[in-house]
Scaffold this motif. Structure first.
Motif, PDB file in Angstrom:
ATOM      1  N   VAL A 182      32.549  56.728  42.293  1.00  0.00           N
ATOM      2  CA  VAL A 182      32.329  55.514  41.509  1.00  0.00           C
ATOM      3  C   VAL A 182      33.463  54.519  41.749  1.00  0.00           C
ATOM      4  CG1 VAL A 182      32.238  54.587  39.154  1.00  0.00           C
ATOM      5  CG2 VAL A 182      30.904  56.610  39.759  1.00  0.00           C
ATOM      6  N   CYS A 183      34.688  55.003  41.836  1.00  0.00           N
ATOM      7  CA  CYS A 183      35.820  54.113  42.122  1.00  0.00           C
ATOM      8  C   CYS A 183      35.642  53.430  43.476  1.00  0.00           C
ATOM      9  CB  CYS A 183      37.134  54.894  42.081  1.00  0.00           C
ATOM     10  SG  CYS A 183      37.679  55.336  40.420  1.00  0.00           S
ATOM     11  N   ASP A 184      35.240  54.195  44.471  1.00  0.00           N
ATOM     12  CA  ASP A 184      34.980  53.597  45.785  1.00  0.00           C
ATOM     13  C   ASP A 184      33.894  52.530  45.691  1.00  0.00           C
ATOM     14  OD1 ASP A 184      36.832  54.785  47.468  1.00  0.00           O
ATOM     15  OD2 ASP A 184      35.615  56.573  47.775  1.00  0.00           O
ATOM     16  N   ASP A 185      32.846  52.832  44.930  1.00  0.00           N
ATOM     17  CA  ASP A 185      31.741  51.885  44.777  1.00  0.00           C
ATOM     18  C   ASP A 185      32.205  50.624  44.054  1.00  0.00           C
ATOM     19  OD1 ASP A 185      28.926  51.329  45.163  1.00  0.00           O
ATOM     20  OD2 ASP A 185      28.721  51.499  43.003  1.00  0.00           O
ATOM     21  N   MET A 186      33.069  50.790  43.055  1.00  0.00           N
ATOM     22  CA  MET A 186      33.590  49.638  42.330  1.00  0.00           C
ATOM     23  C   MET A 186      34.420  48.741  43.245  1.00  0.00           C
ATOM     24  SD  MET A 186      34.700  51.483  38.745  1.00  0.00           S
ATOM     25  CE  MET A 186      35.334  49.996  37.974  1.00  0.00           C
ATOM     26  N   VAL A 187      35.193  49.353  44.117  1.00  0.00           N
ATOM     27  CA  VAL A 187      36.008  48.561  45.056  1.00  0.00           C
ATOM     28  C   VAL A 187      35.113  47.831  46.048  1.00  0.00           C
ATOM     29  CG1 VAL A 187      37.777  48.692  46.856  1.00  0.00           C
ATOM     30  CG2 VAL A 187      38.012  50.057  44.779  1.00  0.00           C
ATOM     31  N   LYS A 188      34.058  48.515  46.513  1.00  0.00           N
ATOM     32  CA  LYS A 188      33.119  47.868  47.428  1.00  0.00           C
ATOM     33  C   LYS A 188      32.419  46.689  46.774  1.00  0.00           C
ATOM     34  CE  LYS A 188      32.233  52.066  50.121  1.00  0.00           C
ATOM     35  NZ  LYS A 188      31.282  53.184  50.372  1.00  0.00           N
ATOM     36  N   GLN A 189      32.258  46.760  45.449  1.00  0.00           N
ATOM     37  CA  GLN A 189      31.643  45.653  44.719  1.00  0.00           C
ATOM     38  C   GLN A 189      32.675  44.602  44.306  1.00  0.00           C
ATOM     39  OE1 GLN A 189      28.573  46.556  41.800  1.00  0.00           O
ATOM     40  NE2 GLN A 189      28.526  48.678  42.507  1.00  0.00           N
ATOM     41  N   ASP A 190      33.845  44.670  44.937  1.00  0.00           N
ATOM     42  CA  ASP A 190      34.865  43.621  44.835  1.00  0.00           C
ATOM     43  C   ASP A 190      35.511  43.521  43.454  1.00  0.00           C
ATOM     44  OD1 ASP A 190      36.405  41.723  46.120  1.00  0.00           O
ATOM     45  OD2 ASP A 190      35.139  40.056  45.495  1.00  0.00           O
ATOM     46  N   VAL A 191      35.669  44.660  42.758  1.00  0.00           N
ATOM     47  CA  VAL A 191      36.325  44.609  41.459  1.00  0.00           C
ATOM     48  C   VAL A 191      37.802  44.249  41.584  1.00  0.00           C
ATOM     49  CG1 VAL A 191      37.046  47.038  41.362  1.00  0.00           C
ATOM     50  CG2 VAL A 191      36.472  45.826  39.248  1.00  0.00           C
ATOM     51  N   MET A 192      38.383  44.480  42.767  1.00  0.00           N
ATOM     52  CA  MET A 192      39.812  44.209  42.939  1.00  0.00           C
ATOM     53  C   MET A 192      40.134  42.715  42.908  1.00  0.00           C
ATOM     54  SD  MET A 192      41.462  47.074  43.083  1.00  0.00           S
ATOM     55  CE  MET A 192      43.052  46.619  43.775  1.00  0.00           C
ATOM     56  N   THR A 193      39.177  41.873  43.272  1.00  0.00           N
ATOM     57  CA  THR A 193      39.455  40.431  43.286  1.00  0.00           C
ATOM     58  C   THR A 193      39.729  39.896  41.887  1.00  0.00           C
ATOM     59  OG1 THR A 193      38.218  40.068  45.327  1.00  0.00           O
ATOM     60  CG2 THR A 193      38.539  38.163  43.887  1.00  0.00           C
ATOM     61  N   PRO A 194      38.809  40.083  40.906  1.00  0.00           N
ATOM     62  CA  PRO A 194      39.152  39.607  39.552  1.00  0.00           C
ATOM     63  C   PRO A 194      40.302  40.384  38.922  1.00  0.00           C
ATOM     64  CG  PRO A 194      37.079  40.844  39.520  1.00  0.00           C
ATOM     65  CD  PRO A 194      37.443  40.637  40.951  1.00  0.00           C
ATOM     66  N   LEU A 195      40.458  41.658  39.286  1.00  0.00           N
ATOM     67  CA  LEU A 195      41.546  42.452  38.707  1.00  0.00           C
ATOM     68  C   LEU A 195      42.901  41.914  39.142  1.00  0.00           C
ATOM     69  CD1 LEU A 195      42.657  44.831  37.118  1.00  0.00           C
ATOM     70  CD2 LEU A 195      42.233  46.296  39.112  1.00  0.00           C
ATOM     71  N   THR A 196      43.060  41.654  40.435  1.00  0.00           N
ATOM     72  CA  THR A 196      44.346  41.117  40.901  1.00  0.00           C
ATOM     73  C   THR A 196      44.585  39.717  40.340  1.00  0.00           C
ATOM     74  OG1 THR A 196      43.250  40.389  42.946  1.00  0.00           O
ATOM     75  CG2 THR A 196      44.413  42.490  43.015  1.00  0.00           C
ATOM     76  N   ALA A 197      43.510  38.918  40.210  1.00  0.00           N
ATOM     77  CA  ALA A 197      43.659  37.582  39.619  1.00  0.00           C
ATOM     78  C   ALA A 197      44.116  37.691  38.164  1.00  0.00           C
ATOM     79  CB  ALA A 197      42.341  36.820  39.709  1.00  0.00           C
ATOM     80  N   LEU A 198      43.552  38.652  37.431  1.00  0.00           N
ATOM     81  CA  LEU A 198      43.946  38.857  36.038  1.00  0.00           C
ATOM     82  C   LEU A 198      45.410  39.257  35.936  1.00  0.00           C
ATOM     83  CD1 LEU A 198      43.390  39.228  33.016  1.00  0.00           C
ATOM     84  CD2 LEU A 198      42.531  41.524  33.540  1.00  0.00           C
ATOM     85  N   LEU A 199      45.836  40.181  36.792  1.00  0.00           N
ATOM     86  CA  LEU A 199      47.229  40.640  36.742  1.00  0.00           C
ATOM     87  C   LEU A 199      48.196  39.502  37.052  1.00  0.00           C
ATOM     88  CD1 LEU A 199      46.714  44.095  38.447  1.00  0.00           C
ATOM     89  CD2 LEU A 199      47.587  43.741  36.138  1.00  0.00           C
TER      90      LEU A 199
END
Length: 687
Positions: free
Chosen positions: A117-134
């Protein structure tokens, strides 16, 4: 080696959403909606709850998802409905409350869904809003001294905490997420969160866990290391707060420092190593068996006080002094009370200045932090002493090597790094001994105290600590195994101390009514026993465990599904049998061992286990009159001749599909040795 991924509990936010349910019902009433609906659904054509114009609706929808995904069977449905892409933008919502609940929902999804699921979340670009939030919350963390920030500090830091926990989960499970972390330049945000430890230990601990994870085996990140990073970690190591949360914080910082050892300036290595080892030593000195009952007593007393406070209208306490929440609290805060428009804001702000909420679970959190810190300390020492298990021949060769080939400081030529990952350096070895680490590790291998276990059994909310207490024991046994594999016998106390360790291990295994069947315990204890018996056999120290005890352990282990447990048990039989073969009157015991090994070599479904059983047979019956007599009595030659073609056929048929190249190489060696051993037995018969 990463045991942390196995040891860590789910990083899940279990926040109660009942207040959100109340707020949503209130919203329904004011919006002329039926308030008895179970979901925040709207009529056809209306916006999805996550896209509602109402922040309350968006917040409640996120909180509902956060709660539901804690049931793993619901996760596939959420993924199919594109939950990650819907929740991602809400991490940057204009409402801080929505940001927190959206990030918390994704955190729970990542924790409960596992690696895929973590891999799938990364593939769905969750890191973009996460890094922007941080990046967006960082200025608020930096400027926390501004007076206006006292109004928003808790909310911003709560959002940051959820974001850091989500980042931790993703980076631990996804190499792609780790790569984004390395390239996105958010290390500074994590350090900023870590530096908040004097004001917000919860956020600092999340950051420390995340940093400990991302620094492990991450060569790309090492290029980003600088004096500021190492300085932050060293300042945490040298902090003096005595509570268990700060003990855990220092332990995690020590783990990160060890992960970054190759980046340490040479001039500071000795000082840093001393601080690191002192941190681990102080953590292991703490006695959970005494502290857990004490913490529970404090909780009971506090609960009684809380009941009295509720009758008197007292809301909070600080340093044992009751404080009522009312309009006159200007003497409590360094900011003007006019900034706060509600009792809720007052309550949150008082908490941020050290006032303790009677409804909290501080003592349980402290006990959990203590056990997590000790488990982490042991895992760090495991990594310090990490070594591949040597075979008997390799161990013997290493033990009898000419010491003149070593440099005066104990390092081989060409390897002068203080914190070399290639071996246990003289400095690390000395630091372990100077801080009595072997002795403290051995103490942690004992079963959890009965008093602490009783406290946890009789209190439902404390039952979660039982598994954690056992896990500390298992890590200590693994740590003992690694120390036995990498440290010389004299450093461990010599023959007398090793005999005492052998007696202790036999007590752990054989004193309970029956041999414990817990797989993690069996794996750890058999690994430690195997390493210890190798040393004892080499030094010709009398064994404390009888052959009958060894046989009962072997029988219990060979029923275990874990391959390494079965392999360890067979190796133990091999070591014991080869020692007995040199003594008189042992033929009957050797027959018993030989039959057990033949049984496994013939019937075990795993070729690695079969190979280990054959290796043990070679060791037991390699030489000596007693071995020859026992081999003849059990018809060893004919049994091995019948087994040989079957073993070869299995390697040819199953090998490439089921086993790694390294395992196949070992199995090929066993196959060759089997042929040679059969030849040896044939010459013995012809005598």
């Amino acid at each position: 080696m990463s045991t942390r991924a196995v040891a860590r509990e789910f990083n899940v936010n279990f926040s109660n959403v009942s207040h959100l349910q109340r707020r949503f019902r209130e919203f329904c009433r004011t919006s002329n909606r039926p308030h008895n609906r179970r979901r925040c659904e709207t009529r056809p054509g209306s916006p999805h709850p996550l896209q509602s114009p109402s922040a309350d609706v968006r917040e409640f929808a996120c909180a509902s998802i956060s709660r539901v995904v804690q049931q793993s069977q619901t996760i596939p449905g959420f993924l199919q409905r594109d939950a990650v892409r819907r929740l991602g933008p809400l991490m940057l919502d204009r409402s801080l409350a929505v940001r927190e609940t959206a990030t918390g929902a994704l955190r729970n999804l990542s924790a409960c869904g596992g690696h895929e699921v973590c891999d799938d979340m990364v593939k769905q670009d969750v890191m973009t809003p996460l890094t922007a939030l941080l990046r967006e919350v960082r200025p608020s963390l930096v400027n926390h001294s501004l007076t206006l920030m006292y109004l928003w500090k808790n909310t911003v830091e709560d959002v940051a905490n959820e974001a850091v926990n989500l980042l931790w989960n993703l980076c631990e499970s996804s190499s792609q997420a780790l790569s984004v972390f390395n390239k996105a330049g958010i290390l500074d945000v994590i350090l900023q969160c870590l530096e908040r430890h004097t004001h917000n230990i919860k956020l600092a601990l999340s950051a420390a866990h995340c940093l400990h994870t991302v620094t492990e085996d991450n060569a790309e990140l090492l290029c980003s290391m600088n004096n500021a990073v190492l300085g932050t970690l060293e300042s945490v190591l040298l902090s003096s707060q005595a509570d268990m949360s700060h003990t855990l914080l220092r332990t995690l910082a020590a783990g990160s420092v060890w992960n970054l050892k190759s980046s340490l300036p040479t001039a500071h290595q000795a000082q840093t190593l001393t601080a690191l080892m002192a941190t681990l030593s102080q953590c292991l000195e703490l006695d959970a068996g005494t502290l857990i009952p004490q913490l529970r007593q404090v909780e009971v007393a506090r609960s009684a006080t809380m009941e009295d406070d509720e009758e008197e209208g007292v809301g909070l306490r600080k340093n044992g002094k009751a404080t009522k929440i009312d309009k006159d609290f200007s003497d409590l805060l360094p900011v003007s009370p006019v900034l706060f428009s509600s009792q809720k804001q007052t309550h949150q702000t008082l908490l941020s200045y050290g006032y303790r909420d009677p409804k909290g679970k501080e003592e349980l959190r402290e006990a959990t932090a203590l056990l997590t810190a000790q488990q982490t300390s042991l895992e760090i020492i495991v990594n310090m002493c990490c070594s591949d298990d040597p075979s008997d021949d390799e161990w013997e060769e290493a033990s009898s090597s000419d010491e003149s080939e070593m440099c005066p400081d104990g390092l081989s030529e060409g390897n002068t790094s203080l914190l070399s990952p290639l071996c246990l350096s003289a400095e690390v070895h000395a630091a372990l001994i100077n801080h009595n680490i072997p002795e403290k590790v051995l103490k942690k291998t004992q079963f959890p105290s009965s008093e602490a276990m009783d406290v946890c059994r009789h209190n439902p909310t404390w039952k979660i600590l039982i598994k954690k207490m056992h896990r500390v024991q298992y890590r200590a046994l693994t740590c003992l195994h690694n120390m036995l594999s990498t440290m010389d016998a004299e450093s461990l106390g010599g023959a007398a101390a090793l005999q005492a360790v052998a007696q202790h291990l036999s007590t752990l295994v054989f004193s309970p009514p029956e041999i414990p069947k817990e797989e993690e315990f069996l794996e750890a204890v058999t690994s430690a026993m195997r390493s210890l018996l190798q040393i004892i056999a080499y030094m010709k120290i009398p064994q404390c465990m009888t052959p009958q005890q060894m046989m009962s352990l072997s029988e219990a282990a060979t029923c275990c599904d874990v391959v390494s447990v079965r392999v360890n048990a067979l190796a133990i039989l091999g070591i014991t049998g080869s020692t007995l073969a040199k003594e008189n009157g042992t033929a009957e015991t050797l027959q018993m061992i030989g039959n057990a090994l033949l049984q496994v070599a013939t019937k075990d479904a795993n070729l690695v286990v079969c190979g280990e059983a054959l290796d043990a047979l070679f060791d037991v019956f390699a030489d000596g009159d007693e071995a020859e007599r026992a081999a003849e009595n059990i018809n060893l030659l004919s049994a091995l001749k019948a087994l040989q073609p079957v073993f070869k056929a299995k390697i040819r048929k199953e090998g490439k599909g089921k086993y790694s190249p390294e395992q196949l190489c070992v199995l090929d060696n066993v196959k060759v040795n089997l042929r040679r051993f059969i030849g040896y037995l044939e010459t013995v018969v012809k005598k």
